[in-house]
Design a protein around this motif. Structure first.
Motif, PDB file in Angstrom:
ATOM      1  N   LYS A  81       0.826  -1.199   0.000  1.00  0.00           N
ATOM      2  CA  LYS A  81       0.000   0.000   0.000  1.00  0.00           C
ATOM      3  C   LYS A  81       0.871   1.264   0.000  1.00  0.00           C
ATOM      4  O   LYS A  81       0.619   2.216  -0.728  1.00  0.00           O
ATOM      5  CB  LYS A  81      -0.891  -0.024   1.245  1.00  0.00           C
ATOM      6  N   PHE A  85       0.983   3.978  -2.907  1.00  0.00           N
ATOM      7  CA  PHE A  85       0.530   5.333  -2.599  1.00  0.00           C
ATOM      8  C   PHE A  85       1.580   6.356  -3.030  1.00  0.00           C
ATOM      9  O   PHE A  85       1.280   7.358  -3.666  1.00  0.00           O
ATOM     10  CB  PHE A  85       0.256   5.479  -1.095  1.00  0.00           C
ATOM     11  N   ILE A 313      -3.731   7.440   6.649  1.00  0.00           N
ATOM     12  CA  ILE A 313      -4.143   8.335   5.548  1.00  0.00           C
ATOM     13  C   ILE A 313      -4.502   9.712   6.095  1.00  0.00           C
ATOM     14  O   ILE A 313      -4.182  10.738   5.490  1.00  0.00           O
ATOM     15  CB  ILE A 313      -5.284   7.734   4.680  1.00  0.00           C
ATOM     16  N   ASN A 458     -15.687   9.447  -2.080  1.00  0.00           N
ATOM     17  CA  ASN A 458     -14.318   9.302  -2.588  1.00  0.00           C
ATOM     18  C   ASN A 458     -14.260   8.744  -4.019  1.00  0.00           C
ATOM     19  O   ASN A 458     -13.500   9.226  -4.850  1.00  0.00           O
ATOM     20  CB  ASN A 458     -13.513   8.379  -1.667  1.00  0.00           C
ATOM     21  N   HIS A 510      -5.325   9.928  -8.211  1.00  0.00           N
ATOM     22  CA  HIS A 510      -4.584   9.234  -7.167  1.00  0.00           C
ATOM     23  C   HIS A 510      -5.523   8.725  -6.061  1.00  0.00           C
ATOM     24  O   HIS A 510      -5.404   7.601  -5.587  1.00  0.00           O
ATOM     25  CB  HIS A 510      -3.584  10.245  -6.602  1.00  0.00           C
ATOM     26  N   LEU A 511      -6.475   9.544  -5.666  1.00  0.00           N
ATOM     27  CA  LEU A 511      -7.361   9.168  -4.561  1.00  0.00           C
ATOM     28  C   LEU A 511      -8.577   8.369  -5.014  1.00  0.00           C
ATOM     29  O   LEU A 511      -9.114   7.566  -4.260  1.00  0.00           O
ATOM     30  CB  LEU A 511      -7.844  10.422  -3.821  1.00  0.00           C
ATOM     31  N   GLN A 515      -7.879   0.870  -5.024  1.00  0.00           N
ATOM     32  CA  GLN A 515      -6.651   0.682  -4.260  1.00  0.00           C
ATOM     33  C   GLN A 515      -6.109  -0.740  -4.427  1.00  0.00           C
ATOM     34  O   GLN A 515      -6.883  -1.683  -4.562  1.00  0.00           O
ATOM     35  CB  GLN A 515      -6.941   0.966  -2.788  1.00  0.00           C
ATOM     36  N   THR A 576      -9.183   4.058   3.641  1.00  0.00           N
ATOM     37  CA  THR A 576      -7.752   3.780   3.484  1.00  0.00           C
ATOM     38  C   THR A 576      -7.108   4.774   2.533  1.00  0.00           C
ATOM     39  O   THR A 576      -5.918   4.723   2.280  1.00  0.00           O
ATOM     40  CB  THR A 576      -7.512   2.377   2.891  1.00  0.00           C
ATOM     41  N   ILE A 577      -7.926   5.686   1.954  1.00  0.00           N
ATOM     42  CA  ILE A 577      -7.366   6.618   0.970  1.00  0.00           C
ATOM     43  C   ILE A 577      -8.089   7.936   1.068  1.00  0.00           C
ATOM     44  O   ILE A 577      -9.246   7.964   1.444  1.00  0.00           O
ATOM     45  CB  ILE A 577      -7.483   6.045  -0.469  1.00  0.00           C
TER      46      ILE A 577
END
Ligand code: OYP
Length: 577
Positions: A81, A85, A313, A458, A510-511, A515, A576-577
């Protein structure tokens, strides 16, 4: 009898290895002195390493860590992760800086189509759809329901006093044989009100002032055309310099007014709906759970999977995203003091009630809006979560008395209301839990918010915010004070510049993308619970989620614009993000 410790935990490299044996136990179920002592020691240790911090006044308290390196190993990203990231953002930024060069050496940046220059590799079907349709009124309305911020729209029974729209102004938008008064009565008029943005401090980027407006937008549920915007005022105080923009105005004037609403939307969406109402609220539960509940406690076992990676995060968010030199400061109009002032205003009004979907929809008066997929899917998921959680609670608490007598649980809720949410007397969550129903409802809110609600805000951000003119992160010119001011030069001078736009694309990609080591909703990989009845409830929950999955897929079948953000397989089990 041999004493079996119910939980062993140790660390190999960056990997937590945890072996659990035995049943989940509340304090009351524990009679062996040695285990009681173990519980106490475990909590004392945890309270030493997980401490509250006031990052800023007037927002939820958070974990005491300056950077992610300060976090206990158990709360850190695992290798896969972390490297993903760190690399994905580099990749996106590199990709976009190449585009930036291309543009600066020759391509023009004077027309809306020029945003296409930065739009070639990072794409998604909805983002492309957005690029084609973002100027259309029905599409603007659609995004209020099923975009990345589906909680802003509310029914309007009476026009706000500071928004003097007349019946004449909007008559042309109405269906035949009706008028605004009639439609207000029938409940077909809706409102977006961004009053919360009024007077928010604005950012200065490379010596250039950025601008924020606090618009009002009226919408109409048209019998044939669907939900459409019918009037926009860009500031809260009416007057000669705040014209009411209408769909019949010159196209660029109407377009610029809608862009300003969408810019307000970016701020409310990212800072309030996403950051404050999911990330920061859940962090409170995360810290309180780690501090107050031992690992054998059934509520620890129930919540732990929904709190994975949230501390890291959020810590990264505080140090790199909303910090004094972070991404907001570099490209967003609320960067600098604005983000905090905005979050503080919302936090003052934040209620526990509004985190519960049934109440949220009924308080906003949106229960009858057709094709509100976010609402339909949220309610199905809330039901599934609530019924699963109630089953679990009944398993470990035989009566309300068991709830009031669980001193660990009461310390937990006390930590939440008196420490985490300390500066929020009106939140509406009691300091003590008195019934099983109250407990179940709270746990359902925590799980719903860390999974469904986070996914709803998200997962759509790349789709809806990567075509920058549709949801700009900043505005470089003040809002127009007269309709004739709206020219293409003015629009291009207002929208984010090339480098701001590139960063907006990179970060939202990116977000928003899936994931790498995501665990979907309801998949409990660590097997905290081992007893048969609990395992059965988990599997019942999974079956419900599969039904919802099939239901959502068939509902979307054949739709030109699909709403798949709340497909259970795409919802992560934690933030998680
Ligand atoms: C953390 O390497 C987070 O610079 C995002 O924060 C980005 C970074 C760090 C920077 C990484 C780096 C996530 C937690 C959160 C949240 C919710 C709000 C997200 C707002 C996104 C705004 C997009 C801005 C576009 C210009």
């Amino acid at each position: 009898d041999t004493v079996v410790f119910p939980c062993y935990r140790w660390l190999i490299g960056n990997v937590n290895v945890e072996i659990r044996q035995g049943k989940a136990k509340t304090l009351r179920d524990e009679s062996i002195a040695q285990l009681l002592a173990h519980r106490r020691t475990e909590l004392q240790e945890r309270q030493k390493i997980y401490r509250w911090q006031t990052w800023a006044p007037g927002v939820p308290r958070c974990i005491d860590a300056k950077t992610e390196a300060d976090l206990p190993q158990d709360s850190r990203f695992e290798n896969e992760k972390r490297s993903d990231f760190e690399h994905s953002l580099q990749y996106a930024l590199l990709e976009l800086s190449l585009k930036k060069l291309v543009i600066m050496f020759g391509k023009s940046w004077s027309d809306l189509d020029d945003f296409k220059h930065i739009f070639w590799k990072l794409r998604s079907p909805i983002a492309e759809y957005c690029m084609e349709h973002w100027k259309e009124d029905w599409f603007f309305g659609y995004q209020c329901l099923n975009g990345s911020n589906p909680r802003m729209i509310q029914r309007c029974n009476k026009l706000p006093e500071n928004f003097p729209v007349t019946s004449d102004m909007v008559q042309r938008s109405m269906a035949p044989r009706t008028n605004m008064e009639k439609e207000l009565k029938e409940g077909n008029i809706y409102l977006l009100d961004y009053a919360i943005l009024d007077g928010i401090p604005t950012n200065t980027i490379k010596d250039k002032p950025q601008y924020i407006a606090a618009p009002l937008c009226l919408l109409y549920q048209h019998p044939d055309n669907g939900l459409i915007p019918i009037a926009i005022q860009l500031e809260q105080t009416p007057g000669l310099n705040t014209p009411i923009f209408l769909p019949r105005d010159p196209p660029l004037a109407w377009l610029l007014a809608k862009i300003w609403v969408r810019h307000a939307e970016f701020q409310v969406f990212q800072v309030l709906s996403h950051l404050l109402r999911t990330h920061l609220v859940i962090e409170v539960f995360c810290v309180a759970t780690l501090r107050q509940l031992p690992a054998v406690h059934p509520i620890y076992k129930l919540l732990a999977p929904h709190l994975r990676y949230t501390l890291e995060i959020n810590t990264r968010g505080r140090s790199q995203l909303i910090s004094a030199d972070g991404i907001f400061k570099r490209v967003v109009s609320t960067g600098g003091d604005g983000v905090l002032v905005l979050a503080q205003r919302e936090f003052k009004m934040l209620t526990y009630r509004s985190l519960q979907p049934y109440n949220d929809f009924s308080d906003r008066g949106v229960s009858q809006l057709p094709d509100y997929f976010y609402r339909e899917h949220s309610l199905m998921l809330w039901e599934a979560i609530h019924s699963f959680v109630s089953g679990m609670v009944s398993l470990y608490y035989q009566s309300d008395h068991d709830v009031t007598e669980d001193t660990e649980l009461q310390a937990w809720i006390g930590d939440i209301t008196q420490k985490g949410m300390a500066e929020l007397p009106s939140f509406g969550l009691p300091n003590k839990l008195s019934t099983r129903e109250e407990l179940s409802n709270l746990l359902a809110v925590v799980i719903f918010t860390s999974t469904v609600q986070h996914a709803a805000t998200n997962n759509g951000q790349f789709d809806w915010c990567s075509w920058v003119p549709n949801t700009p992160c900043t505005m470089r010119q003040p809002p127009p004070t007269e309709k004739s001011a709206a020219t293409m030069e003015m629009i291009m001078a207002s929208l984010p510049d090339v480098s701001q736009s590139c960063l907006q694309m990179a970060i939202t990609w990116h977000l928003g993308r899936a994931q790498p080591d995501a665990i979907p909703l309801g998949r409990y990989t660590e097997e905290h619970f081992t007893e048969a009845q609990a395992v059965e409830l988990i599997s019942g929950f999974r079956t419900e989620l599969e039904k919802i999955e099939a239901n959502i897929l068939s509902q979307n079948d054949g739709l030109e614009l699909q709403y798949l953000f709340l497909l259970p397989s795409r919802i992560e089990n934690s933030i998680t993000i």
